[in-house]
Scaffold this motif. Sequence first.
Motif, PDB file in Angstrom:
ATOM      1  N   ARG A  10      -6.400   1.329   4.892  1.00 50.08           N
ATOM      2  CA  ARG A  10      -7.844   1.080   4.978  1.00 50.08           C
ATOM      3  C   ARG A  10      -8.557   2.214   5.704  1.00 50.08           C
ATOM      4  NH1 ARG A  10     -11.015  -4.449   6.953  1.00 50.08           N
ATOM      5  NH2 ARG A  10     -13.077  -3.487   7.129  1.00 50.08           N
ATOM      6  N   CYS A  68       0.863  -1.178   0.000  1.00 49.84           N
ATOM      7  CA  CYS A  68       0.000   0.000   0.000  1.00 49.84           C
ATOM      8  C   CYS A  68       0.904   1.233   0.000  1.00 49.84           C
ATOM      9  CB  CYS A  68      -0.904   0.016   1.227  1.00 49.84           C
ATOM     10  SG  CYS A  68      -2.006  -1.416   1.366  1.00 49.84           S
ATOM     11  N   ARG A  83     -14.515  -1.293  -1.873  1.00 49.82           N
ATOM     12  CA  ARG A  83     -14.826  -1.741  -0.517  1.00 49.82           C
ATOM     13  C   ARG A  83     -14.602  -3.246  -0.368  1.00 49.82           C
ATOM     14  NH1 ARG A  83     -16.886   1.932   2.913  1.00 49.82           N
ATOM     15  NH2 ARG A  83     -17.811   3.848   2.080  1.00 49.82           N
ATOM     16  N   LEU A 111      -8.021  -6.135   4.052  1.00 53.41           N
ATOM     17  CA  LEU A 111      -6.985  -5.522   4.874  1.00 53.41           C
ATOM     18  C   LEU A 111      -7.380  -5.573   6.345  1.00 53.41           C
ATOM     19  CD1 LEU A 111      -6.293  -2.342   2.713  1.00 53.41           C
ATOM     20  CD2 LEU A 111      -5.098  -4.532   2.639  1.00 53.41           C
ATOM     21  N   ILE A 151     -10.741  -3.548   0.240  1.00 50.06           N
ATOM     22  CA  ILE A 151     -10.177  -3.128   1.526  1.00 50.06           C
ATOM     23  C   ILE A 151     -10.689  -3.994   2.671  1.00 50.06           C
ATOM     24  CG2 ILE A 151      -9.787  -0.756   0.766  1.00 50.06           C
ATOM     25  CD1 ILE A 151     -12.226   0.111   2.317  1.00 50.06           C
ATOM     26  N   ARG A 152     -11.741  -4.777   2.425  1.00 46.80           N
ATOM     27  CA  ARG A 152     -12.149  -5.739   3.461  1.00 46.80           C
ATOM     28  C   ARG A 152     -11.089  -6.819   3.663  1.00 46.80           C
ATOM     29  NH1 ARG A 152     -17.524  -5.033   1.381  1.00 46.80           N
ATOM     30  NH2 ARG A 152     -17.347  -6.855   0.018  1.00 46.80           N
ATOM     31  N   GLU A 171     -11.387   4.524   3.926  1.00 47.40           N
ATOM     32  CA  GLU A 171     -12.748   4.553   4.474  1.00 47.40           C
ATOM     33  C   GLU A 171     -13.171   5.969   4.831  1.00 47.40           C
ATOM     34  OE1 GLU A 171     -12.530   1.754   7.674  1.00 47.40           O
ATOM     35  OE2 GLU A 171     -13.187   0.065   6.422  1.00 47.40           O
TER      36      GLU A 171
END
Length: 515
Positions: free
Chosen positions: A231, A153, A271, A277, A274-275, A235
């Motif tokens: 993340r 990242c 989304r 992570l 990133i779930r 978000e």
Amino acid sequence: MSPVSRNRRRNGKKRSVRSGAPLVVVGEPEECDCPYCAGEQPTAEQISDLLPRSVDIDAMQDPIEVELVAAMLLAIGAALGDDLDAAMRELFVPTFEAQATPEARAMLAGIASVADGEVSRAASEAARRLADGGVSAPPWLAELDAPITFEECLRFADPAGLTFLLTGRFQRAGRSHVVGVSLDDCDCGGVGEILLIDAGQWPEAREAFLSELRAGGVDVTEEKVRPVDFRRAVEDALDARADHDRFDPEPLDELVDEDGPSYPVLTLLLRSRIRALPAPRQRKRGQLPDAELDVASISALLDVLQPAGRAGGVPAQRRPASLPTKRKKSDGPAPIYQIKVGLRGARPPIWRRIEVPADISLARLHKLIQAAFDWHDYHLHVFETRYGSFGRPDADLGHRAASRVTLEQVAPAAGDKLSYTYDFGDNWEHDILVEKVLDRDASVPYPRCVGGRRAAPPEDCGGVWGYAELVEILGDPTHPEHSDRLDWLDLDDPAEFDPAHFNAKAVTEALQRQR
């Protein structure tokens, strides 16, 4: 995966240099003749009946393409305004399963991958039942069952710490792709663009992005960030953008166009990524941040903890109270708050009394205050509450996202107070008091203004003291700066400026335009 460009925002919203260079998006959906692609607005029944046929599994080569079609369906369902989870579980998933075709199986697998919670589980179980029943599928569809892992990242920022782009490189079943998230400093740090980039094209896209920024005089550095921090940042940016777009939703006929998937579609795919992570931890009261403290931070912390009266000591600061939970659907509609917003230090007083739903976000309240005082949202802002500070997320300033907290959370009852500061240069400070908690009146359009006093100061006039000086100069035709101030306000006659003017109806109209 044939790349197509997707690098724009709708409706002429303000842009900043953060938009970056044109990058590429993978996975353009195949065209079809369903009512949606024909430009009409379909019913939920039409979508559930027709969309599986648009999944041309013979033409597709990558499971991401199935995920994009599934995300398009979910985005359409959300735009229709119904209970999407219930509709997916009770209407869409059973309808797809009943068709028992390879296309339906692919669609269910795509929904299971992109959706979350009960919808994902229902679609996954239906796809498995079709597989057990002998419904065929291309070999690559099995990749959707493989776990998504992250490789790195990155954060691209200037020396002052202003973030321009966040990127995450993800891998699944041997295929890698990069998801890029540009941030828009003109839009409260919300997401500007979401880029889905094939890993093989990322080096070229990265160089194009950096070259355009540096050509504009922006010195951008690249640094690795922890997945949990990536993340959290993504978000927060998604929430900031969602709060703005809630009042300006994307039309159904723009969810997919000639440039490929739109922002709502790519948001769902993002989304889902990133779930994979680590989730940011919810800090307990008094818990230190995850990041290591430097010497300056430790020194500041000791200053706060040092008892008052000791050499170099400062009074101990109160820790923010625990933020109450948000209202749930089962709690019923929120009441109406009558709030008084007064400009601190103004003499004579300048204030507005407005009625707003109690469950509006503080980001939304910010927009209403801007309209009520005829500000133009050119500058930063912050709400100070007993539960902490809320505005554009900024870890250095200790500001949490205003889009993630509601007014009734920080002011649960009549008599509660909070403050709002706009423009940290002119420092327009406002006191906000919840005067009454009212029942909703079905005949009343909210928000509305029900009282107030005097005109609001013009933007950038130097704070309350600068405004007092401006009023004095405009009232004295002999003052040497009288003409210059008229020119600055773009006025031909000083009579056009009336500091005592207030019109509740005009303020209400301004508030209504923010709906």
